[in-house]
Design a protein around this motif. Structure first.
Motif, mmCIF file in Angstrom:
data_model
loop_
_atom_site.group_PDB
_atom_site.id
_atom_site.type_symbol
_atom_site.label_atom_id
_atom_site.label_comp_id
_atom_site.label_asym_id
_atom_site.label_seq_id
_atom_site.Cartn_x
_atom_site.Cartn_y
_atom_site.Cartn_z
ATOM 1 N N UNK A 268 87.247 53.430 -41.416
ATOM 2 C CA UNK A 268 85.989 53.317 -42.153
ATOM 3 C C UNK A 268 84.937 52.501 -41.413
ATOM 4 N N UNK A 269 85.297 51.911 -40.297
ATOM 5 C CA UNK A 269 84.279 51.176 -39.538
ATOM 6 C C UNK A 269 83.331 52.132 -38.812
ATOM 7 N N UNK A 270 83.682 53.439 -38.788
ATOM 8 C CA UNK A 270 82.841 54.449 -38.157
ATOM 9 C C UNK A 270 82.197 55.340 -39.218
ATOM 10 N N UNK A 271 81.045 55.905 -38.888
ATOM 11 C CA UNK A 271 80.368 56.843 -39.774
ATOM 12 C C UNK A 271 81.120 58.170 -39.760
ATOM 13 N N UNK A 272 81.540 58.624 -40.935
ATOM 14 C CA UNK A 272 82.368 59.831 -41.040
ATOM 15 C C UNK A 272 81.447 61.060 -41.005
ATOM 16 N N UNK A 273 81.007 61.421 -39.789
ATOM 17 C CA UNK A 273 80.024 62.491 -39.665
ATOM 18 C C UNK A 273 80.593 63.864 -40.000
ATOM 19 N N UNK A 274 81.933 63.999 -40.093
ATOM 20 C CA UNK A 274 82.508 65.296 -40.450
ATOM 21 C C UNK A 274 82.401 65.576 -41.942
ATOM 22 N N UNK A 275 82.161 64.562 -42.780
ATOM 23 C CA UNK A 275 82.002 64.796 -44.214
ATOM 24 C C UNK A 275 80.598 64.429 -44.693
ATOM 25 N N UNK B 185 74.361 55.109 -41.532
ATOM 26 C CA UNK B 185 73.776 53.770 -41.640
ATOM 27 C C UNK B 185 73.419 53.218 -40.265
ATOM 28 N N UNK B 186 72.445 52.385 -40.241
ATOM 29 C CA UNK B 186 72.012 51.786 -38.985
ATOM 30 C C UNK B 186 73.107 50.872 -38.438
ATOM 31 N N UNK B 187 73.425 51.051 -37.188
ATOM 32 C CA UNK B 187 74.427 50.213 -36.538
ATOM 33 C C UNK B 187 75.839 50.767 -36.571
ATOM 34 N N UNK B 188 76.081 51.875 -37.303
ATOM 35 C CA UNK B 188 77.413 52.480 -37.366
ATOM 36 C C UNK B 188 77.520 53.594 -36.326
ATOM 37 N N UNK B 189 78.638 53.626 -35.654
ATOM 38 C CA UNK B 189 78.892 54.650 -34.659
ATOM 39 C C UNK B 189 79.602 55.832 -35.302
ATOM 40 N N UNK B 190 79.296 57.030 -34.828
ATOM 41 C CA UNK B 190 79.906 58.228 -35.397
ATOM 42 C C UNK B 190 81.404 58.285 -35.089
ATOM 43 N N UNK B 191 82.151 58.833 -36.022
ATOM 44 C CA UNK B 191 83.597 58.966 -35.820
ATOM 45 C C UNK B 191 83.890 59.930 -34.682
ATOM 46 N N UNK B 192 83.063 60.949 -34.520
ATOM 47 C CA UNK B 192 83.289 61.924 -33.444
ATOM 48 C C UNK B 192 83.070 61.302 -32.066
ATOM 49 N N UNK B 193 82.329 60.191 -31.991
ATOM 50 C CA UNK B 193 82.085 59.527 -30.716
ATOM 51 C C UNK B 193 82.976 58.303 -30.531
ATOM 52 N N UNK B 194 83.846 58.036 -31.497
ATOM 53 C CA UNK B 194 84.715 56.861 -31.423
ATOM 54 C C UNK B 194 85.841 57.096 -30.421
ATOM 55 N N UNK B 195 86.345 56.044 -29.790
ATOM 56 C CA UNK B 195 87.475 56.212 -28.857
ATOM 57 C C UNK B 195 88.723 56.665 -29.601
ATOM 58 N N UNK B 196 89.552 57.407 -28.904
ATOM 59 C CA UNK B 196 90.769 57.940 -29.518
ATOM 60 C C UNK B 196 91.709 56.802 -29.872
#
Length: 662
Positions: A557-564, A595-606
């Protein structure tokens, strides 16, 4: 003077070890001894007290008094039940029978243990078997056999085990033989059946298709999470008789039809506690429907039995009626605000008729007629160009919002007496129908608009009586069904692939739901994977307003869940009335929910590979939930007590103008 005494006599040394006095009485005292636990029970005929002692050869006093039982009546005698009668699971070590006046009472001696679910072996040494140990001939010949002893652990789970232990050897052998014979017969019968089944399967064996793979989706485990009770609004006096809507909400206010005639009570949504002295919008007659303006939180529309649309402006000081329109000759059944056009309201009359209004000028843009019966509800298309209308004549119609023409129509399978409701399925150009069939079964169907209104799915849900209301999420293509007077929420995902409607999770609310409304998607808590924020009218009868979050369980949840969270339609008016009637076409504005400052889940490290199920994480999660429930319960009790104190508190009036420390 004769005093009673008791003592311990050592047969090996032929002398007493200790002698102790006993309460004076003329009756003879008879001891009862438990040789397993070395407990001694003393009571004389006519005594009302039973004294319990423990014998310990390592103690220099040999005897120590444990307790005494005051019976309250004269006893004629006492005795102990056999060890097979004690409750081993309850840590009972002895059961004492006491003979009184015309009755026999039973009293158990217990040892308090913390973990009584386990066998307490230190309390139960092996007990002497009460069966025959040797024959008369053996005894007369002088043979000396040690008495047989039994461990009481065998009756910890079942007293039948001890009964079996007391059975003679020949009986046990007979039972063993019969059991083996029965098991052999059952085993042979089972093997024969399996052989026949195998032969039959081999005979009818065909080449099977590949097993069906479970469909992958992000929304299979959609669930609900109720807000804490301290956010609830209580003591709501709701009139459930006339209004089609029982609750409406925006980010600032919540409105309900107030008990009585012709009033809508408006209350600040953030103000929890009892609804005392709300802001009233007085319609002057029965209210059939009401709704807030989606573009102005302080505007409320009310439609009543007098056929009038009344517009109220709401402020913290009170509500003011700013406009009144005679919309219909008969009563208004429904009221809807166009989510694409500013100051555009659609009213549904009982003629039956549908009218589209310019509220600012108080003029009707055009009327839509041609309905065979009363209108149930309407649903807007994703671009606002068309609306779907459900009617009690079991026909769903599609109407062009620019000219009022009926473009298409078809009869639905949900043709029962309670009617049906319709919801437009976003950009995939389908209609989701939910209602009752002629067998009073709740069900849904899906209609393909592009394929000449073809019914491509028709499914029965259950036989409950609550009317289901659909809420469609055009961003995720998920439809939620909530029943009025029920506690469940059914979820379905709509796709272009057969069978087109895919059931998801069935969620449960904490209380019965009589009404609900939702916020726009941009007001959801994105950081907690919330996809819908509901405001519910709960209780039976309804008297409380609560908030519930509909979310998708996620780990990172620390990442923006761009898939949903795809881009969603912005909550603002796109057209004015003049632009709409002149045929102006505009692009629909969409906004990102990131949200501002949140990184997308699709761009998060594996993530590093880990077990699919972690028992340690599950344990911590359960402990955290239990702690939150305990804290919430404590807070609720304190909050309720504070409310009670507040209701009964009578403030003391003080005429002094100022306070002083002097």
């Amino acid at each position: 003077m004769q005093n009673r005494q008791f003592g311990i006599f050592d047969l090996r040394q032929d002398k007493p070890c200790c002698i102790k006095p006993f309460p004076s009485s003329s009756s003879i005292c008879k001891p009862v001894v438990d040789i397993d636990t070395s407990l001694i029970y003393l009571c004389g005929r006519g005594d009302s007290i039973v004294k319990v002692y423990e014998f310990d050869s390592k103690n220099k006093n040999y005897i120590s008094e444990l307790t005494q039982q005051n019976v309250g009546e004269s006893l004629k005698g006492i005795t102990l039940l056999p060890k097979r009668a004690v409750h081993v699971r309850d840590c009972e070590i002895n059961t004492l029978l006491r003979v009184g006046n015309n009755k026999v009472s039973k009293n158990g001696s217990y040892v308090i243990r913390r973990a009584s679910t386990k066998y307490q072996g230190d309390l139960y040494p092996e007990s002497i078997w009460v069966g025959t140990n040797q024959t008369v001939e053996e005894f007369m010949k002088g043979e000396n056999k040690k008495p047989k002893e039994i461990n009481l652990e065998c009756i910890f789970d079942s007293k039948g085990a001890l009964d079996a232990a007391y059975e003679p050897e020949d009986v046990k052998e007979q039972k063993r033989i019969e059991k083996e014979k029965k098991e052999k017969e059952e085993r042979e019968k089972k093997e024969k059946e399996e052989e026949l089944k195998r032969v039959e399967e081999e005979k009818n064996r065909v080449v099977h298709k590949a097993p069906k793979i479970i469909r992958s989706t992000h929304f299979r485990h959609i669930n609900t999470r109720a807000f804490n009770k301290n956010t609830n609004i209580i003591d709501c006096k709701v009139n459930t008789n006339n209004s089609q809507s029982l609750i409406k909400v925006n980010t600032k206010w919540v409105g309900i039809p107030w008990i009585g005639i012709g009033k809508v009570a408006v209350w600040p949504l953030e103000k929890s506690g009892k609804m005392i002295d709300p802001i009233f919008c007085d319609n002057g007659g029965n209210i059939n429907d009401f709704t807030f303006d989606p573009f102005d939180d302080n505007i409320l529309y009310i439609g009543g039995e007098d056929g009038k649309i009344k517009v109220f402006s709401i402020a913290p000081e009170g509500a003011t009626k700013i406009k009144e329109i005679q919309a219909h000759n008969r009563k208004i059944n429904g009221l809807y605000v166009n989510p694409f056009i500013k100051n555009c309201v659609i009213s549904i009359g009982t003629e039956p008729c549908l009218k589209i209004w310019d509220i600012e000028k108080g003029e009707s843009l055009f009327d839509v007629i041609g309905f065979g019966d009363n209108i149930n509800n309407i649903s807007f298309s994703w671009d606002g160009e068309r609306i779907a209308v459900s009617c009690k004549d079991h026909i769903v119609r599609i109407i062009n919002c620019r000219n009022g023409n009926i473009e298409n129509q078809c009869e639905v399978p949900q043709n029962g007496g309670k009617g049906f409701l319709v919801s437009w399925c976003g950009r995939i150009e389908k209609l989701f129908i939910v209602g009752f069939n002629k067998m009073s079964q709740r069900g849904y169907s899906l209609i393909d608009i592009k394929d000449n209104m073809k019914i491509i799915n028709n499914t029965v849900i259950d036989t409950e009586s609550a009317i289901l209301t659909p809420i469609y999420d055009e961003d995720l293509n998920v439809c939620y069904l909530i029943g009025r007077g029920a506690k469940t929420m059914h979820c379905f995902e709509i796709t272009d692939e057969p069978p087109f409607v895919h059931p998801l999770n069935i969620s449960t609310f904490n209380d019965v739901v009589y009404g609900f409304d939702k916020f726009h998607k941009q007001y959801c808590d994105i950081k907690k994977a919330e996809i819908m924020h509901l405001v519910l009218l709960n209780g039976e009868p309804p008297s409380a307003i609560s908030q519930t979050s509909v979310y998708v369980p996620r780990v990172r949840l620390e990442y923006f869940q761009d898939d949903i969270y795809p881009e969603t339609r912005k909550n603002e008016a796109i057209y004015t009335i003049e632009e709409w009637m002149n045929g102006v076409q505009k692009d629909i504005p969409y906004i990102s929910l990131q949200p501002e400052g949140m990184k997308k889940l699709s761009e998060a490290p594996a993530e590093n590979e880990r077990a699919k199920y972690s028992y340690e994480q599950e344990r911590k999660r359960i402990e955290k939930e239990e702690e939150e429930k305990r804290n919430a319960a404590i807070f609720d009790r304190v909050f309720d007590r504070m409310n009670e104190k507040r209701d009964t508190f009578d403030p003391i009036e003080d005429d002094s103008e100022s306070w002083s420390d002097d």
